[in-house]
Motif scaffolding. Structure first.
Motif, mmCIF file in Angstrom:
data_model
loop_
_atom_site.group_PDB
_atom_site.id
_atom_site.type_symbol
_atom_site.label_atom_id
_atom_site.label_comp_id
_atom_site.label_asym_id
_atom_site.label_seq_id
_atom_site.Cartn_x
_atom_site.Cartn_y
_atom_site.Cartn_z
ATOM 1 N N ARG A 201 0.822 -1.212 0.000
ATOM 2 C CA ARG A 201 0.000 0.000 0.000
ATOM 3 C C ARG A 201 0.852 1.256 0.000
ATOM 4 O O ARG A 201 0.506 2.260 -0.638
ATOM 5 N N LYS A 202 1.962 1.247 0.707
ATOM 6 C CA LYS A 202 2.837 2.413 0.762
ATOM 7 C C LYS A 202 3.382 2.766 -0.622
ATOM 8 O O LYS A 202 3.726 3.925 -0.884
ATOM 9 N N LYS A 203 3.440 1.775 -1.504
ATOM 10 C CA LYS A 203 4.024 1.988 -2.829
ATOM 11 C C LYS A 203 2.989 2.325 -3.901
ATOM 12 O O LYS A 203 3.338 2.945 -4.914
ATOM 13 N N ILE A 204 1.724 1.918 -3.695
ATOM 14 C CA ILE A 204 0.743 2.117 -4.765
ATOM 15 C C ILE A 204 -0.435 3.004 -4.367
ATOM 16 O O ILE A 204 -1.224 3.399 -5.236
ATOM 17 N N GLU A 205 -0.573 3.315 -3.080
ATOM 18 C CA GLU A 205 -1.699 4.115 -2.627
ATOM 19 C C GLU A 205 -1.281 5.566 -2.438
ATOM 20 O O GLU A 205 -0.194 5.849 -1.927
ATOM 21 N N GLU A 206 -2.147 6.469 -2.810
ATOM 22 C CA GLU A 206 -1.886 7.894 -2.580
ATOM 23 C C GLU A 206 -1.840 8.187 -1.086
ATOM 24 O O GLU A 206 -1.002 8.955 -0.609
ATOM 25 N N ASP A 207 -2.765 7.572 -0.329
ATOM 26 C CA ASP A 207 -2.801 7.699 1.124
ATOM 27 C C ASP A 207 -2.882 6.290 1.713
ATOM 28 O O ASP A 207 -3.977 5.732 1.841
ATOM 29 N N PRO A 208 -1.746 5.699 2.077
ATOM 30 C CA PRO A 208 -1.754 4.311 2.578
ATOM 31 C C PRO A 208 -2.640 4.104 3.797
ATOM 32 O O PRO A 208 -3.151 2.996 4.012
ATOM 33 N N ALA A 209 -2.848 5.152 4.590
ATOM 34 C CA ALA A 209 -3.704 5.033 5.767
ATOM 35 C C ALA A 209 -5.185 4.993 5.399
ATOM 36 O O ALA A 209 -6.027 4.562 6.198
ATOM 37 N N ASN A 210 -5.497 5.453 4.194
ATOM 38 C CA ASN A 210 -6.877 5.445 3.702
ATOM 39 C C ASN A 210 -6.879 4.885 2.282
ATOM 40 O O ASN A 210 -7.132 5.608 1.326
ATOM 41 N N PRO A 211 -6.588 3.594 2.129
ATOM 42 C CA PRO A 211 -6.377 3.003 0.796
ATOM 43 C C PRO A 211 -7.643 2.995 -0.053
ATOM 44 O O PRO A 211 -8.751 2.796 0.450
ATOM 45 N N LYS A 212 -7.443 3.206 -1.356
ATOM 46 C CA LYS A 212 -8.551 3.183 -2.314
ATOM 47 C C LYS A 212 -8.462 1.982 -3.262
ATOM 48 O O LYS A 212 -9.461 1.586 -3.847
ATOM 49 N N ARG A 213 -7.258 1.426 -3.399
ATOM 50 C CA ARG A 213 -7.077 0.304 -4.326
ATOM 51 C C ARG A 213 -7.251 -1.033 -3.600
ATOM 52 O O ARG A 213 -8.078 -1.855 -3.998
ATOM 53 N N ILE A 214 -6.450 -1.260 -2.582
ATOM 54 C CA ILE A 214 -6.538 -2.502 -1.813
ATOM 55 C C ILE A 214 -7.197 -2.184 -0.482
ATOM 56 O O ILE A 214 -6.578 -1.559 0.394
ATOM 57 N N ILE A 215 -8.439 -2.590 -0.321
ATOM 58 C CA ILE A 215 -9.175 -2.282 0.899
ATOM 59 C C ILE A 215 -9.304 -3.531 1.774
ATOM 60 O O ILE A 215 -9.264 -4.661 1.284
ATOM 61 N N THR A 216 -9.456 -3.309 3.058
ATOM 62 C CA THR A 216 -9.666 -4.403 4.003
ATOM 63 C C THR A 216 -11.163 -4.662 4.154
ATOM 64 O O THR A 216 -11.944 -3.720 4.330
ATOM 65 N N VAL A 217 -11.550 -5.912 4.049
ATOM 66 C CA VAL A 217 -12.935 -6.318 4.291
ATOM 67 C C VAL A 217 -12.940 -7.025 5.648
ATOM 68 O O VAL A 217 -12.436 -8.152 5.759
ATOM 69 N N ARG A 218 -13.455 -6.369 6.636
ATOM 70 C CA ARG A 218 -13.344 -6.841 8.013
ATOM 71 C C ARG A 218 -13.852 -8.280 8.182
ATOM 72 O O ARG A 218 -14.957 -8.620 7.746
ATOM 73 N N GLY A 219 -13.019 -9.104 8.772
ATOM 74 C CA GLY A 219 -13.382 -10.483 9.046
ATOM 75 C C GLY A 219 -13.315 -11.409 7.851
ATOM 76 O O GLY A 219 -13.583 -12.612 7.979
#
Length: 227
Positions: A201-219
């Protein structure tokens, strides 16, 4: 993995005819109305071939062709379209960087034949997946973000490739472990996958703390978002 063709043509009727015909032939087609818009689409969609009209508003086809060839990674093929049929005009276009030159008016079957001929020579460069400026080239082991190369580790590359092959699909950590460590002789923890994702995420996301490409789906795991 479909090949993407960019059609740069300000004549709506010609542009739509080309798109319909090439879509039926199995290509992904993206469009631009002028040379300036074509720049944006080129950097976002990473086409493997460009159908380029020479008479364009804002930025001419010649100027756009020269801009493409000035880019660091310019393996994209270009077929020029023009009403100019003189031999000297064709030679000028080819010297400028075009791979082929077609005189208007033309039949769609003729254009398709030229496309297939060009891609037979350059098709190895078309093995790529591109979404919203992010492009992965599996055969070359290369990842580009808006045409700038990004250096990934082997695991980061494999994760990204798997995600981009399966957009908008929830992928569990267990699935990712199976993909990355098929012959592991020891337990691989979920947090190992989380660490890879964080670095990616640090390499491909504009804001790694608020990712738009790879998102977490809880659980459940992660999902690569293609809008």
């Amino acid at each position: 993995m479909k090949q993407t063709i960019l059609v740069v043509e300000d004549d709506k009727m010609i542009r739509e005819l080309i798109k319909i015909y090439l879509t039926k032939a199995g290509y992904d087609v993206v469009e631009a109305l002028d040379g300036e818009e074509a720049k944006e689409v080129f950097l976002t969609e990473h086409p493997c071939l460009i159908i380029l009209d020479l008479m364009l508003p804002k930025l001419s086809g010649e100027e756009f062709c020269q801009w493409v060839r000035s880019q660091e990674r310019n393996e994209v093929s270009i077929i020029m379209l023009s009403a100019k049929s003189r031999t000297e005009d064709k030679i000028k276009g080819l010297k400028m960087g075009a791979d082929d030159y077609i005189v208007k008016p033309f039949e769609p079957e003729e254009l398709l034949a030229h496309i297939e001929a060009v891609l037979r020579r350059t098709g190895q460069f078309c093995q790529k997946i591109a979404y919203d400026g992010l492009c992965i080239k599996p055969r070359k082991g290369e990842v580009l973000l808006f045409d700038e190369e990004i250096k990934l580790t082997k695991h980061e590359f494999n994760i990204l490739y798997y995600f981009m092959e399966n957009p908008n699909v929830i992928i569990s950590r267990e699935n990712l472990i199976d993909q990355l460590y098929p012959y592991a002789d020891k337990l691989v923890l979920d947090r190992t996958i989380d660490a890879h994702i964080k670095k990616l995420r640090k390499k491909i996301e504009e804001d790694p703390a608020n990712p738009k490409r790879i998102i977490t789906v809880r659980g459940m795991g992660y999902k690569f978002v293609k809008e």
